[in-house]
Structures are given as C-alpha cells and as structure tokens.
Write a protein that holds these residues in place. Structure first.
Motif, mmCIF file in Angstrom:
data_model
loop_
_atom_site.group_PDB
_atom_site.id
_atom_site.type_symbol
_atom_site.label_atom_id
_atom_site.label_comp_id
_atom_site.label_asym_id
_atom_site.label_seq_id
_atom_site.Cartn_x
_atom_site.Cartn_y
_atom_site.Cartn_z
ATOM 1 N N SER A 207 -11.690 -0.594 -10.129
ATOM 2 C CA SER A 207 -10.544 -0.808 -9.243
ATOM 3 C C SER A 207 -9.319 -0.020 -9.719
ATOM 4 N N THR A 208 -9.132 0.057 -11.034
ATOM 5 C CA THR A 208 -7.989 0.807 -11.570
ATOM 6 C C THR A 208 -8.125 2.287 -11.260
ATOM 7 N N ASN B 174 0.835 -1.196 0.000
ATOM 8 C CA ASN B 174 0.000 0.000 0.000
ATOM 9 C C ASN B 174 0.871 1.248 0.000
ATOM 10 N N ARG C 279 -7.758 3.047 -7.603
ATOM 11 C CA ARG C 279 -6.351 2.895 -7.218
ATOM 12 C C ARG C 279 -5.555 4.119 -7.663
ATOM 13 N N GLY D 122 -1.943 4.804 -6.348
ATOM 14 C CA GLY D 122 -1.293 3.574 -6.800
ATOM 15 C C GLY D 122 -1.217 3.514 -8.311
#
Length: 158
Positions: free
Chosen positions: A47-48, A11, A51, A56
């Motif tokens: 999710s991408t 993370n 993130r 991320g």
C-alpha cells in the motif's frame, strides 16, 4: 476530493508527490522492474509503495525511501529533491537546465520501447505547439545553418 472512506482521507497529489512518483516510476520502468519486484526487494508495504507511485507522500519513512532508491539505482539526493526536502543547489548541483515537461517529452521521444506511432504523435503535437507559439509571438521560422555557419568560430586570444 474526499474518498469513499470518508472526509478524513484525501486523494490530493502535491507537486512533490507528483515529482517523487515520476522519479520512482521512470527508474522502475527503465530497470524493467515491476511494482511487485520493488515491494519484495525492499520490504516496503504494498500500500505504501503503490501510494508513492500514485503521488501520495505526506510523511514518507526516509529509511524506506532510501531502500527503494538503492534498489532502483536512484541517488537518494534526487529523491530528496523530488520530495522537496532539499534543492539541487543544496547538493551542489546546477539548476535543472530544462523544464521537466521538456525533459519528459525528450525522454519519451528517445525511448525506443515507446511505440513508433506514439512517438510520431508526440513529435507532431510538439511541432504544432511550436508553430502556434511562433505565430502568437510573431517570430520568424528559424533558418537552417549553412556553409560558414557550420564552421567553428575562432576566437582571437591575446
């Protein structure tokens, strides 16, 4: 830090990830879009995108980055800069004139959608920081310009 899913997932947020996340969030909020609006309009997986906004971005798909940038009205070069793929100089832009923290503080203070109380608290915190800095550096309080100081100066051109 390891996640609940095991040692393989980290993370950690890099400076580039943080810069890209800020770029996306600010552009999305300025346009009045939700995360779901971006996801639906661009086809980037939930999710991408989530993130990316969390910082991320190990190896982002550049086509997806370009699609999100187009939707949010971000020049793709600015995304490239935020991701550390290129510099402002590579694009023929002058270096950033102010520290990003100063730019962010100015953006918040200028944003009328921010609660007045929050903006007043930021102003107060900034003033306290300046006062502490002046005291630590033993600098005098700057004087307000008056009279002749406000007049434009003429240059003697020969």
């Amino acid at each position: 830090m390891t996640s609940a899913y095991g040692d393989g997932m980290r993370n950690e947020v890099s400076a580039e990830g943080s810069a890209f996340a800020t770029l996306l969030r600010d552009a999305r909020r300025n346009r009045g879009e939700t995360q779901d609006d971006v996801i639906l309009a661009t086809g980037v997986s939930r999710s991408t995108y989530l993130r990316w906004e969390a910082g991320g971005v190990d190896s982002p798909n550049l086509k997806q980055v370009r699609d999100v940038c187009r939707f949010l009205g971000i020049h793709p070069g600015h995304a490239g800069i935020a991701l550390g793929l290129m510099s402002r100089e590579d694009l023929g832009l002058s270096p950033e004139p102010f520290d990003p923290v100063v730019v962010k503080a100015g953006t918040i203070l200028a944003d009328e959608n921010q609660p007045a109380r929050a903006r007043a608290a930021l102003r107060k915190a900034l003033q306290a920081a300046l006062d502490m800095w002046r005291a630590a550096a033993d600098l005098p309080e700057p004087k307000e310009p008056r009279g002749a100081d406000l007049m434009p100066r003429r240059r003697n051109i020969r």
